[in-house]
Design a protein around this motif. Structure first.
Motif, PDB file in Angstrom:
ATOM      1  N   PHE A 242       0.832  -1.199   0.000  1.00  0.00           N
ATOM      2  CA  PHE A 242       0.000   0.000   0.000  1.00  0.00           C
ATOM      3  C   PHE A 242       0.871   1.255   0.000  1.00  0.00           C
ATOM      4  N   ARG A 243       0.522   2.191  -0.876  1.00  0.00           N
ATOM      5  CA  ARG A 243       1.367   3.363  -1.087  1.00  0.00           C
ATOM      6  C   ARG A 243       0.695   4.649  -0.614  1.00  0.00           C
ATOM      7  N   ILE A 244       1.475   5.441   0.091  1.00  0.00           N
ATOM      8  CA  ILE A 244       1.026   6.757   0.539  1.00  0.00           C
ATOM      9  C   ILE A 244       1.807   7.812  -0.242  1.00  0.00           C
ATOM     10  N   SER A 245       1.101   8.803  -0.778  1.00  0.00           N
ATOM     11  CA  SER A 245       1.759   9.836  -1.574  1.00  0.00           C
ATOM     12  C   SER A 245       2.073  11.046  -0.689  1.00  0.00           C
ATOM     13  N   PRO A 246       3.320  11.509  -0.683  1.00  0.00           N
ATOM     14  CA  PRO A 246       3.723  12.579   0.243  1.00  0.00           C
ATOM     15  C   PRO A 246       2.944  13.881   0.052  1.00  0.00           C
ATOM     16  N   GLN A 247       2.615  14.504   1.179  1.00  0.00           N
ATOM     17  CA  GLN A 247       1.998  15.831   1.177  1.00  0.00           C
ATOM     18  C   GLN A 247       2.674  16.640   2.259  1.00  0.00           C
ATOM     19  N   SER A 248       2.439  17.961   2.245  1.00  0.00           N
ATOM     20  CA  SER A 248       3.173  18.827   3.180  1.00  0.00           C
ATOM     21  C   SER A 248       2.730  18.596   4.620  1.00  0.00           C
ATOM     22  N   LYS A 249       1.531  18.033   4.771  1.00  0.00           N
ATOM     23  CA  LYS A 249       1.005  17.800   6.130  1.00  0.00           C
ATOM     24  C   LYS A 249       0.455  16.387   6.256  1.00  0.00           C
ATOM     25  N   GLY A 250       0.750  15.741   7.351  1.00  0.00           N
ATOM     26  CA  GLY A 250       0.047  14.513   7.690  1.00  0.00           C
ATOM     27  C   GLY A 250       0.552  13.234   7.050  1.00  0.00           C
ATOM     28  N   THR A 251       1.679  13.288   6.361  1.00  0.00           N
ATOM     29  CA  THR A 251       2.150  12.076   5.671  1.00  0.00           C
ATOM     30  C   THR A 251       2.629  11.011   6.671  1.00  0.00           C
ATOM     31  N   ILE A 252       3.476  11.441   7.601  1.00  0.00           N
ATOM     32  CA  ILE A 252       3.990  10.471   8.577  1.00  0.00           C
ATOM     33  C   ILE A 252       2.857  10.009   9.505  1.00  0.00           C
ATOM     34  N   HIS A 253       2.009  10.972   9.833  1.00  0.00           N
ATOM     35  CA  HIS A 253       0.821  10.642  10.637  1.00  0.00           C
ATOM     36  C   HIS A 253      -0.007   9.567   9.925  1.00  0.00           C
ATOM     37  N   ALA A 254      -0.239   9.770   8.621  1.00  0.00           N
ATOM     38  CA  ALA A 254      -1.038   8.803   7.869  1.00  0.00           C
ATOM     39  C   ALA A 254      -0.344   7.437   7.839  1.00  0.00           C
ATOM     40  N   SER A 255       0.988   7.443   7.715  1.00  0.00           N
ATOM     41  CA  SER A 255       1.691   6.152   7.673  1.00  0.00           C
ATOM     42  C   SER A 255       1.507   5.390   8.980  1.00  0.00           C
ATOM     43  N   LYS A 256       1.490   6.128  10.098  1.00  0.00           N
ATOM     44  CA  LYS A 256       1.285   5.468  11.402  1.00  0.00           C
ATOM     45  C   LYS A 256      -0.141   4.932  11.517  1.00  0.00           C
ATOM     46  N   VAL A 257      -1.104   5.752  11.055  1.00  0.00           N
ATOM     47  CA  VAL A 257      -2.510   5.319  11.125  1.00  0.00           C
ATOM     48  C   VAL A 257      -2.717   4.067  10.277  1.00  0.00           C
ATOM     49  N   PHE A 258      -2.216   4.093   9.066  1.00  0.00           N
ATOM     50  CA  PHE A 258      -2.410   2.923   8.190  1.00  0.00           C
ATOM     51  C   PHE A 258      -1.661   1.690   8.702  1.00  0.00           C
ATOM     52  N   ARG A 259      -0.480   1.923   9.311  1.00  0.00           N
ATOM     53  CA  ARG A 259       0.252   0.782   9.893  1.00  0.00           C
ATOM     54  C   ARG A 259      -0.603   0.123  10.980  1.00  0.00           C
ATOM     55  N   ASN A 260      -1.185   0.947  11.828  1.00  0.00           N
ATOM     56  CA  ASN A 260      -2.024   0.415  12.901  1.00  0.00           C
ATOM     57  C   ASN A 260      -3.281  -0.262  12.355  1.00  0.00           C
ATOM     58  N   LEU A 261      -3.823   0.316  11.296  1.00  0.00           N
ATOM     59  CA  LEU A 261      -5.004  -0.281  10.680  1.00  0.00           C
ATOM     60  C   LEU A 261      -4.660  -1.651  10.080  1.00  0.00           C
ATOM     61  N   LEU A 262      -3.528  -1.710   9.391  1.00  0.00           N
ATOM     62  CA  LEU A 262      -3.109  -2.978   8.771  1.00  0.00           C
ATOM     63  C   LEU A 262      -2.769  -4.034   9.817  1.00  0.00           C
ATOM     64  N   ASP A 263      -2.268  -3.567  10.966  1.00  0.00           N
ATOM     65  CA  ASP A 263      -1.924  -4.514  12.037  1.00  0.00           C
ATOM     66  C   ASP A 263      -3.117  -4.819  12.942  1.00  0.00           C
ATOM     67  N   ASN A 264      -4.310  -4.334  12.542  1.00  0.00           N
ATOM     68  CA  ASN A 264      -5.538  -4.547  13.313  1.00  0.00           C
ATOM     69  C   ASN A 264      -5.493  -3.975  14.722  1.00  0.00           C
ATOM     70  N   LYS A 265      -4.663  -2.942  14.919  1.00  0.00           N
ATOM     71  CA  LYS A 265      -4.619  -2.301  16.230  1.00  0.00           C
ATOM     72  C   LYS A 265      -5.732  -1.271  16.369  1.00  0.00           C
ATOM     73  N   ILE A 266      -6.188  -0.771  15.246  1.00  0.00           N
ATOM     74  CA  ILE A 266      -7.359   0.114  15.240  1.00  0.00           C
ATOM     75  C   ILE A 266      -8.289  -0.357  14.127  1.00  0.00           C
ATOM     76  N   ASP A 267      -9.564   0.057  14.178  1.00  0.00           N
ATOM     77  CA  ASP A 267     -10.449  -0.310  13.076  1.00  0.00           C
ATOM     78  C   ASP A 267     -10.607   0.873  12.131  1.00  0.00           C
ATOM     79  N   LYS A 268     -11.371   0.647  11.058  1.00  0.00           N
ATOM     80  CA  LYS A 268     -11.377   1.687  10.032  1.00  0.00           C
ATOM     81  C   LYS A 268     -12.045   2.980  10.500  1.00  0.00           C
ATOM     82  N   SER A 269     -13.026   2.880  11.379  1.00  0.00           N
ATOM     83  CA  SER A 269     -13.642   4.137  11.830  1.00  0.00           C
ATOM     84  C   SER A 269     -12.684   4.921  12.730  1.00  0.00           C
ATOM     85  N   GLU A 270     -11.906   4.207  13.536  1.00  0.00           N
ATOM     86  CA  GLU A 270     -10.873   4.911  14.323  1.00  0.00           C
ATOM     87  C   GLU A 270      -9.832   5.529  13.394  1.00  0.00           C
ATOM     88  N   ALA A 271      -9.486   4.791  12.355  1.00  0.00           N
ATOM     89  CA  ALA A 271      -8.499   5.309  11.389  1.00  0.00           C
ATOM     90  C   ALA A 271      -9.005   6.593  10.745  1.00  0.00           C
TER      91      ALA A 271
END
Lengths: 299, 334
Positions: A242-271
């Motif tokens: 899964f690929r995330i495209s860099p933006q000036s804001k929130g890119t690293i944040h998004a990578s952490k959220v998606f990592r947690n989502l993929l690892d089932n640590k959070i669900d999609k509504s939390e994401a």
């Protein structure tokens, strides 16, 4: 199969030091497996980052991330051709081709195919695989049904399909620089004014509705692609990159959220709640995945 | 220019009647496509059934003209059989070449029909010698239709570095985006230019007039332009609309609604090594085809005899419409 997160190529003209620091932070903080570097949009921009390129590569490698070197999406001028020749001639690097021109001298060396190449069907997939491609990032306009069909073939061919899940969507390329045009300049005399817009330049309709985003020769969506709700569907199809495209804001944040989502640590509504907290000022969209207009958001 | 250099005139046909008109008007070759999603002009009321295409091949061949079949959209996974059948059908009825854009279909055709001519569609977006040579090497393509983004000087350099013929657009509508790589229509309508062969489909187009007779043209929900009284309302194509940016308001952000007309550059294009000159417009009327084809026929014949042709007819055809030499004249266009 372990899911993999990838930071796609930065598509914008950022201040070189901000560019460097962005990748240093990716190296230090982002829970991603691979990072794609290299200028995709404009051959004139590429030299701006040369001074920091080696240290960025080193920092990312030291953090254990695999580096992929992306090539230009459109090859027209001699400057483009020289940059491409330089990009593909380096030894011992893994190339992501974004234009057929990059394939001429690749000669069966394992490589990736980027999202700017047209891979819509099994036959195209098979051709690229036989030519040495081991990874293909699909165009974001390809809907779920076709992704599922393509992935069956990809599995048989033992290659990986990668799906872009986050960031503004590249919609079109041109020979003309629309950033320059907005400032009554031309591509050759552009004064690099695209550096004013770290997430691209908004283009609104005459009625004032946000519509598109200009990034040099590229036209992008105004909306920000977000497939958090569709990650499960993608995993069921068998996609694990899964690929995330860099933006000036929130890119690293998004990578952490998606990592947690993929690892089932959070669900999609939390994401979704988390992704809303830190992002560029644009609504999310997921229409293409559902075969709907790309600007739409389907709940 | 000597005789051998005389380029072919390639004309569009959306219907069998237009095809006959183009052949009779002096076209060296006609390009057209089958009904359905296999070609990039999948418009209602246009295109050919297999039977119509077969009869058209005979009509063209009997009069010394060629028929080029455009199978130049990108099939999505799970439905490539439709495209393969179109290729097989085209070959079976004796078309002179198939114009292909998708790399998978080029691979299929080069293996299945080893002696047939593949022309690389403009939709493949092959804009460099490196890209074209890759297609030549792998699929033995005989001709490339060049994207409308190169200057004549660049075309000359491409010509000198590749192993196939060049076909270049000289007249008609132009899109500003690199062909085969544009999802703008899909972003607004859910129908894809690449996958469904549509650009700005008519059933998503709306015209709205306000009380001051200002006309807003719309594609889906998005306003593409707003035209005051008395002005010509163009068809709302996203890349020809007016928008607002931070530094510039109400401007044609991509290009003015403008037609390509390279009449003045014909000698330069031929000197650059272009084999075939192509007219855009499979959606155009028979009357339009008739006048464009016959005008270009006389112009090319005159150039070939070393004469200066009378191009007033061609200029008259675009009268009232703005025209451009687009990217072809100079890099300043970019």
């Amino acid at each position: 199969m372990k899911t993999k997160l990838i930071i796609g190529p930065n598509l914008y003209n950022w201040d070189p030091e901000i560019w460097r620091d962005f990748y240093f932070k990716i190296a230090d903080e982002a829970p991603v497996d691979e990072v794609v570097l290299g200028e995709v949009i404009c051959s004139k921009r590429a030299p701006l980052f040369n001074g920091f390129f080696d240290e960025v590569v080193e920092r990312l490698e030291n953090s254990g991330k695999k580096i992929i070197f992306s090539t230009l999406a459109e090859i027209t001028s001699n400057i483009d051709r020289r940059l491409l020749a330089k990009q593909v001639s380096q030894k011992n690097i893994f190339i992501e081709a974004n234009d057929v021109a990059a394939l001429l001298n690749i000669n069966n060396t394992p490589h990736a195919i980027g999202s700017y190449m047209n891979v819509y069907n099994e036959e195209a997939l098979e051709f690229f695989a036989k030519n040495g491609a081991t990874n293909i990032t699909l165009s974001p306009e390809i809907p779920k049904s076709a992704i599922a069909e393509l992935n069956k073939t990809a599995k048989n061919l033992n290659i990986d399909l990668e799906i872009i899940i986050y960031g503004r969507i590249g919609l079109a390329l041109s020979a003309r620089c629309y950033h320059a045009r907005a400032h009554k300049l031309t591509k050759d005399s552009c004064k690099f004014i695209c550096d004013e817009d770290p997430d691209g330049m908004d283009l609104t309709t005459l009625e004032g509705r946000e519509f598109l985003t200009i990034n040099g020769i590229q036209t992008m969506s105004y909306t920000c692609l977000n497939l958090a709700n569709e990650i499960n569907d993608l995993q069921k199809i068998g996609i694990y990159k899964f690929r995330i495209s860099p933006q000036s804001k929130g890119t690293i944040h998004a990578s952490k959220v998606f990592r947690n989502l993929l690892d089932n640590k959070i669900d999609k509504s939390e994401a979704m709640v988390l992704l809303e907290k830190e992002k560029i000022n644009a609504p999310f969209s997921n229409g293409f995945f559902h075969g709907l207009p790309g600007n739409e958001w389907r709940v | 220019m000597d005789k051998e250099q005389k380029p072919e005139l390639i004309c569009p046909a959306g219907t069998p009647a237009s095809l006959r008109t183009a052949v009779d008007g002096g076209a060296d070759a006609i390009y057209c496509g089958f009904v359905g999603p296999t070609n990039a002009r999948n418009f209602p009321g246009l295109n050919f059934s297999l039977d119509e295409m077969a009869k058209s091949v005979l009509y063209a061949h009997d009069r010394g003209a060629k028929l080029l079949c455009a199978i130049n959209s990108f099939p999505t996974a799970g439905r490539t059989d439709i495209w393969k059948k179109a290729i097989d059908d085209a070959i079976s009825i004796g078309v002179d070449a198939v114009i292909i854009a998708d790399i998978g279909m080029a691979d299929y055709m080069s293996k299945k029909h080893t002696n047939a001519r593949i022309h690389l569609s403009v939709q493949a977006g092959a804009s460099s010698a490196e890209s074209i040579n890759f297609y030549c090497e792998r699929f033995d393509i005989k001709r490339v239709v060049l994207p409308r983004i190169l200057t004549v000087a660049e075309i000359k350099k491409v010509h000198d570095a590749i192993d196939c013929e060049i076909e270049a657009f000289i007249f008609g509508n132009i899109g500003m985006m690199a062909e085969g790589r544009c999802s703008l229509t899909n972003y607004v309508t859910g129908l894809s230019t690449n996958m469904d062969g549509v650009c700005s489909p008519a059933n998503f187009v709306h015209y709205e007039e306000d009380e001051n007779r200002n006309l807003t043209t719309r594609l889906g929900e998005f306003a593409i332009d707003c035209i005051g009284c008395g002005q010509n309302a163009g068809y709302p194509t996203i890349c020809k609309g007016r928008y607002n940016a931070t530094h510039r308001k109400g401007y044609y952000a991509f290009e003015e609604p403008i037609s390509l007309n390279l009449t003045h550059l014909l000698p330069d294009l031929i000197d650059a090594g272009v084999t075939a000159l192509k007219i855009e417009g499979r959606q155009r009327s028979k009357a339009y085809i008739k006048s464009v084809v016959s005008s270009f026929r006389s112009a090319i014949d005159a150039f070939a005899k070393g004469e200066t042709p009378d191009i007033s007819d061609l200029l008259a055809l675009t009268e009232g419409h703005k025209q451009t030499e687009g990217a072809f004249l100079s890099k300043k266009w970019r």
